[in-house]
Design an enzyme around this catalytic site. Structure first.
Site, PDB file in Angstrom:
ATOM      1  CB  CYS A 110      -0.354  14.742  -7.909  1.00  0.00           C
ATOM      2  SG  CYS A 110      -0.964  13.064  -7.463  1.00  0.00           S
ATOM      3  CG  HIS A 253       0.632  15.717  -3.826  1.00  0.00           C
ATOM      4  ND1 HIS A 253      -0.015  15.792  -4.133  1.00  0.00           N
ATOM      5  CD2 HIS A 253       0.934  15.169  -4.157  1.00  0.00           C
ATOM      6  CE1 HIS A 253      -0.756  15.213  -4.247  1.00  0.00           C
ATOM      7  NE2 HIS A 253      -0.180  14.136  -4.439  1.00  0.00           N
ATOM      8  CG  ASN A 283      -2.751  11.385  -3.558  1.00  0.00           C
ATOM      9  OD1 ASN A 283      -2.885  12.234  -3.696  1.00  0.00           O
ATOM     10  ND2 ASN A 283      -1.065  11.101  -3.956  1.00  0.00           N
TER      11      ASN A 283
END
Ligand code: UT7
Length: 326
Positions: A110, A253, A283
């Protein structure tokens, strides 16, 4: 030399999977997912990482007004490329016709876009290259076990991109550009978020192994995020001599609404300065930051001189924060 973002782009697949869809697959509910994560739906690809990366890259190149033949560097932050080789960046290069570019992928889960952005900045500021395309693209849908409710509700697919150009101006707070950054890694905690999908396989091994799915200790990752994200942002602000009040947007994020709310509270900043799109997309790993950046940019919310913080964290463990002056 300063490295400046001159265009952004993004792409998310058309196919929408809602929380109610998931409740038909695993023991969960829309109410539980929304309360614990803020996620309402996610997009799932039917084409893969390269296709999404190419579409986001094309959008960004168009937005920047840069012809592909002028691209000198392509970095794709991904941990879910379609192939082990060639790398995704080479596939993007071929699709764009960016013949001059040197191309490689960067694997930091990520944190992939953030690490790639900082890497491109360093190359551009060194004078090695003049232009760069940085993409964050991931297909987490192929890494999750869709019968595991503790992970499958969180993730979605997508891609985002930014085009950078070096300018002769000295990098300073008063110039536009990708500014100070900090990055960190802690391999000793890798097991709390992992995907061992490429197992050993040869006729010389007794036992044939199968591919594995993502495994995650959600609470440990949550604790890591709420501690590390604000600390890394504070560190980069201190390094740059900028106060949190001077930041227009904190582009974090998009993992969990509760993580983002906790960071806003800790930084004593209005939550309106922390834009979110995880409700629609979940996500999207390395794509979450550039997709959000592109949305904000295309809404015309960014003015020259605006200061942004970009902050990511993820498997590795990896984390980082970067100051960008638009
Ligand atoms: O890019 C980084 C990627 N990873 C992350 O961002 C993960 C960060 N962690 C999180 O976002 C949260 O830890 C989760 C959303 C994954 C889980 O939320 P939580 O509040 O930490 O829940 P929990 O794991 O403590 O589970 C609470 C309860 C458990 O039941 P019991 O033991 O209390 O009876 C779970 O079995 O909720 C249960 N549970 C669920 N219930 C309904 C876990 N997943 C679900 C689910 N639906 N999907």
């Amino acid at each position: 030399m300063a490295a400046r973002i001159i265009g952004t782009g993004s792409y998310v697949p058309d196919r929408i999977i809602t929380n109610d869809d998931l409740a038909e697959m695993v023991e969960t509910s829309d109410a539980w997912i929304v309360e614990r994560t803020g996620i309402h739906s996610r997009r799932i690809t039917e084409t893969g990482t390269t296709d999404m990366a190419v579409r986001a890259a094309r959008n960004a190149m168009e937005n920047a007004g840069l012809p592909p033949e002028e691209l000198e560097l392509i970095i794709v932050g991904t941990s879910t490329g379609d192939c082990l080789f060639p790398n995704t960046a080479c596939e993007v290069q071929a699709a764009l016709g960016a013949e001059k570019a040197v191309c490689f992928d960067l694997s930091a889960a990520c944190s992939g876009f953030l690490f790639s952005l900082n890497t491109a900045k360093v190359y551009l500021e060194s004078g090695a290259y003049r232009t760069a395309l940085v993409v964050g693209a991931d297909t987490l849908s192929k890494t999750v076990d869709w019968s595991d409710r503790s992970t499958c509700i969180l993730f979605g697919d997508g891609a985002g991109a930014a085009v950078l150009e070096s300018s002769a101006a000295e990098q300073s707070l008063w110039n536009r550009g990708v500014g100070d950054f900090i990055m960190g890694s802690d391999g000793s905690r890798g097991e709390c978020l992992a995907c061992r999908s490429t197992e050993l396989c040869s006729p010389f091994l007794g036992e044939k192994k199968t591919s594995g799915f993502m495994t995650m200790n959600g609470q440990e990752v949550f604790r890591f995020a709420v501690k590390t994200v604000p600390r890394s942002i504070e560190e980069v602000l201190k390094k740059a001599g900028v106060t949190p009040d001077e930041i227009k947007y904190f582009i974090l994020h998009q993992a969990n609404e509760r993580i983002i709310a906790s960071v806003a509270k800790r930084m004593k900043q209005d939550s309106a300065k922390f834009p979110m799109n995880l409700a629609q997309y979940g996500n999207t790993s390395g794509a979450s930051i550039p997709v959000l950046l592109d949305e904000i940019n295309r809404k015309g919310l960014l003015k020259q001189g605006d200061k942004l913080i970009i902050s990511g964290f993820g498997a590795g463990l990896t984390w980082g924060a970067t100051l960008v002056v638009w």
